[in-house]
Design a protein around this motif. Structure first.
Motif, PDB file in Angstrom:
ATOM      1  N   SER A   1      44.398  66.490  45.015  1.00  0.00           N
ATOM      2  CA  SER A   1      45.664  65.334  44.378  1.00  0.00           C
ATOM      3  C   SER A   1      44.853  63.586  44.713  1.00  0.00           C
ATOM      4  O   SER A   1      43.952  63.975  45.270  1.00  0.00           O
ATOM      5  CB  SER A   1      46.806  65.277  45.068  1.00  0.00           C
ATOM      6  OG  SER A   1      47.523  66.304  45.077  1.00  0.00           O
ATOM      7  N   LEU A   2      45.245  63.132  43.993  1.00  0.00           N
ATOM      8  CA  LEU A   2      44.363  61.249  43.502  1.00  0.00           C
ATOM      9  C   LEU A   2      46.072  60.336  42.845  1.00  0.00           C
ATOM     10  O   LEU A   2      46.188  61.353  42.494  1.00  0.00           O
ATOM     11  CB  LEU A   2      43.116  61.422  43.055  1.00  0.00           C
ATOM     12  CG  LEU A   2      42.628  60.621  43.041  1.00  0.00           C
ATOM     13  CD1 LEU A   2      41.805  59.884  44.549  1.00  0.00           C
ATOM     14  CD2 LEU A   2      41.258  59.899  41.895  1.00  0.00           C
ATOM     15  N   ASP A   3      45.642  59.158  43.872  1.00  0.00           N
ATOM     16  CA  ASP A   3      46.051  58.234  43.196  1.00  0.00           C
ATOM     17  C   ASP A   3      45.503  57.306  43.191  1.00  0.00           C
ATOM     18  O   ASP A   3      45.452  56.339  43.806  1.00  0.00           O
ATOM     19  CB  ASP A   3      47.797  58.318  43.554  1.00  0.00           C
ATOM     20  CG  ASP A   3      49.283  57.934  42.815  1.00  0.00           C
ATOM     21  OD1 ASP A   3      48.480  56.867  42.169  1.00  0.00           O
ATOM     22  OD2 ASP A   3      49.995  57.598  43.527  1.00  0.00           O
ATOM     23  N   LEU A   4      44.596  56.504  42.607  1.00  0.00           N
ATOM     24  CA  LEU A   4      44.221  55.347  42.137  1.00  0.00           C
ATOM     25  C   LEU A   4      44.967  54.857  41.420  1.00  0.00           C
ATOM     26  O   LEU A   4      45.416  54.269  40.337  1.00  0.00           O
ATOM     27  CB  LEU A   4      43.067  55.960  41.590  1.00  0.00           C
ATOM     28  CG  LEU A   4      42.023  54.732  41.627  1.00  0.00           C
ATOM     29  CD1 LEU A   4      41.235  54.027  42.544  1.00  0.00           C
ATOM     30  CD2 LEU A   4      40.477  55.190  40.717  1.00  0.00           C
ATOM     31  N   GLN A   5      45.289  53.601  41.919  1.00  0.00           N
ATOM     32  CA  GLN A   5      45.986  51.947  41.949  1.00  0.00           C
ATOM     33  C   GLN A   5      45.313  51.271  40.699  1.00  0.00           C
ATOM     34  O   GLN A   5      43.910  51.292  41.112  1.00  0.00           O
ATOM     35  CB  GLN A   5      46.406  51.654  42.883  1.00  0.00           C
ATOM     36  CG  GLN A   5      47.369  52.338  43.292  1.00  0.00           C
ATOM     37  CD  GLN A   5      48.776  53.075  43.402  1.00  0.00           C
ATOM     38  OE1 GLN A   5      49.446  51.427  42.415  1.00  0.00           O
ATOM     39  NE2 GLN A   5      49.048  54.218  42.875  1.00  0.00           N
ATOM     40  N   GLU A   6      45.361  50.020  40.824  1.00  0.00           N
ATOM     41  CA  GLU A   6      44.759  49.359  39.820  1.00  0.00           C
ATOM     42  C   GLU A   6      43.809  48.129  41.520  1.00  0.00           C
ATOM     43  O   GLU A   6      44.364  48.179  42.202  1.00  0.00           O
ATOM     44  CB  GLU A   6      45.743  47.772  39.749  1.00  0.00           C
ATOM     45  CG  GLU A   6      46.416  48.247  38.033  1.00  0.00           C
ATOM     46  CD  GLU A   6      47.308  47.327  37.475  1.00  0.00           C
ATOM     47  OE1 GLU A   6      47.714  46.650  38.082  1.00  0.00           O
ATOM     48  OE2 GLU A   6      47.769  47.439  35.984  1.00  0.00           O
ATOM     49  N   LYS A   7      42.772  47.981  40.942  1.00  0.00           N
ATOM     50  CA  LYS A   7      41.581  46.880  41.707  1.00  0.00           C
ATOM     51  C   LYS A   7      41.153  48.160  42.386  1.00  0.00           C
ATOM     52  O   LYS A   7      40.552  47.450  43.254  1.00  0.00           O
ATOM     53  CB  LYS A   7      42.246  46.360  41.809  1.00  0.00           C
ATOM     54  CG  LYS A   7      42.255  45.155  40.859  1.00  0.00           C
ATOM     55  CD  LYS A   7      42.947  43.830  40.730  1.00  0.00           C
ATOM     56  CE  LYS A   7      43.484  42.963  39.895  1.00  0.00           C
ATOM     57  NZ  LYS A   7      43.543  41.684  40.411  1.00  0.00           N
ATOM     58  N   GLU A   8      42.030  49.488  42.876  1.00  0.00           N
ATOM     59  CA  GLU A   8      40.999  49.924  44.017  1.00  0.00           C
ATOM     60  C   GLU A   8      39.646  50.792  44.199  1.00  0.00           C
ATOM     61  O   GLU A   8      39.401  50.855  42.835  1.00  0.00           O
ATOM     62  CB  GLU A   8      42.473  51.097  44.738  1.00  0.00           C
ATOM     63  CG  GLU A   8      43.665  50.669  45.196  1.00  0.00           C
ATOM     64  CD  GLU A   8      44.598  51.689  45.319  1.00  0.00           C
ATOM     65  OE1 GLU A   8      45.033  51.212  46.794  1.00  0.00           O
ATOM     66  OE2 GLU A   8      44.146  52.795  44.798  1.00  0.00           O
ATOM     67  N   LEU A   9      39.000  50.621  44.921  1.00  0.00           N
ATOM     68  CA  LEU A   9      37.801  51.753  44.749  1.00  0.00           C
ATOM     69  C   LEU A   9      37.848  52.528  45.758  1.00  0.00           C
ATOM     70  O   LEU A   9      38.039  53.103  47.406  1.00  0.00           O
ATOM     71  CB  LEU A   9      36.607  50.610  45.644  1.00  0.00           C
ATOM     72  CG  LEU A   9      35.400  50.739  44.218  1.00  0.00           C
ATOM     73  CD1 LEU A   9      34.774  49.357  44.782  1.00  0.00           C
ATOM     74  CD2 LEU A   9      34.707  51.552  45.637  1.00  0.00           C
ATOM     75  N   TYR A  10      37.680  53.765  45.161  1.00  0.00           N
ATOM     76  CA  TYR A  10      37.649  54.840  46.462  1.00  0.00           C
ATOM     77  C   TYR A  10      36.461  56.228  46.392  1.00  0.00           C
ATOM     78  O   TYR A  10      35.580  56.013  44.976  1.00  0.00           O
ATOM     79  CB  TYR A  10      39.001  55.643  45.777  1.00  0.00           C
ATOM     80  CG  TYR A  10      40.224  55.665  46.207  1.00  0.00           C
ATOM     81  CD1 TYR A  10      40.474  54.588  46.668  1.00  0.00           C
ATOM     82  CD2 TYR A  10      41.121  57.157  45.964  1.00  0.00           C
ATOM     83  CE1 TYR A  10      41.619  54.340  47.252  1.00  0.00           C
ATOM     84  CE2 TYR A  10      42.779  56.534  46.169  1.00  0.00           C
ATOM     85  CZ  TYR A  10      42.718  55.308  47.471  1.00  0.00           C
ATOM     86  OH  TYR A  10      44.115  55.020  47.640  1.00  0.00           O
ATOM     87  N   SER A  11      36.305  56.628  46.789  1.00  0.00           N
ATOM     88  CA  SER A  11      35.198  57.260  46.758  1.00  0.00           C
ATOM     89  C   SER A  11      35.697  58.643  47.165  1.00  0.00           C
ATOM     90  O   SER A  11      36.160  59.523  47.800  1.00  0.00           O
ATOM     91  CB  SER A  11      33.672  57.271  47.300  1.00  0.00           C
ATOM     92  OG  SER A  11      32.775  58.145  47.609  1.00  0.00           O
TER      93      SER A  11
END
Length: 259
Positions: free
Chosen positions: A23-33
């Motif tokens: 699962s993943l929930d990437l929001q505006e302007k976020e930086l995930y790895s």
């Protein structure tokens, strides 16, 4: 607002469950790895998130739109762009033409306009050229616009690939090992580029990367995969001190056979 969401996705190839309940929930302007040892399932996740593979279970959403059954070009049209671990440029085309070809994904003319060279065609071509040059100037590639892509240094080819991704006007960019094969100076350049894309252009970014120093420098949130399972997630500080992560990279799993 969520720009990319994976809701409990899994994929199975024959009897092998390559990724389980991700699962993943990437929001505006976020930086995930996403990190993990070789064979952990990172690229398989990227292939599901870009429509190359269809999840066996679970759902993927881009900007709230359910992407079930969609093809990769439909993922691009919905606002997702991706780079690959192996550079995929048009090596026989110029730097400028590489970017223009990516821009042409959203042209406002049809085949008839192109065939007859109407005023609409010429105005769109001017707009695409201007937009392409703006991106090249933003990332200091404007002086190389007439170079063939294969004549650029390796680090600049990597940079051009990210510029091409931006040319599709995405909401979110997936970067597959953007520092692969780079020297320390080139890595610093790509780190600065990624942070500019996030902060100045306001793009959400998801990165797969093996270079841990780079990941810890740029990522706001990290998910760790091992054998297709999420074994840890959280801030860089939390993840790097997690015994499960240390074991996956340095313990018994590090020497295990991986597919």
């Amino acid at each position: 607002m969520s720009v990319l969401k994976a809701d409990h996705i899994s994929i199975q190839f024959g009897g092998l469950r390559a990724v389980n309940d991700f699962s993943l929930d990437l929001q505006e302007k976020e930086l995930y790895s996403i990190i993990g040892p070789n064979g952990a399932g990172k690229t398989t996740v990227f292939n599901m998130l870009t429509g190359i593979y269809q999840p066996t279970e679970g759902s993927i959403y881009i900007d709230g739109k359910l992407m079930a059954g969609c093809k990769p070009y439909q993922f691009t049209a919905a606002g997702l762009a991706r780079t690959f671990q192996n550079i995929r440029l048009f090596h026989g085309a110029t730097v400028l033409d590489n970017v223009k070809m990516a821009h042409s994904f959203k042209t406002d003319y049809n085949f008839f306009n192109m065939l007859t060279r109407t005023g609409k065609y010429h105005s769109e071509e001017r707009r695409i050229t201007e937009k392409s040059m703006e991106l090249l100037e933003m990332f200091d590639l404007q002086d190389k616009k007439d170079f063939f892509a294969n004549n650029l240094p390796y680090g600049e080819q990597r940079k051009l690939e990210i510029v091409r991704a931006l040319a599709t006007e995405p909401k979110v960019i997936l970067l597959d090992e953007p520092a692969a094969g780079m020297n320390p100076n080139e890595i610093d350049d790509v780190v600065n580029l990624i942070l500019r894309v996030q902060k100045e252009l306001g793009k959400a970014i998801l990165v797969i990367e093996h270079h841990m120093k780079m990941v810890m420098k740029i990522a706001e949130y990290i998910k760790v995969l091992d054998f297709g399972e999420t074994i840890s997630e959280g801030t860089p500080e939390k993840v790097q001190n997690d015994p499960k992560v240390i074991e996956a990279y340095l313990g018994g799993h590090a020497n295990a056979s991986r597919s």
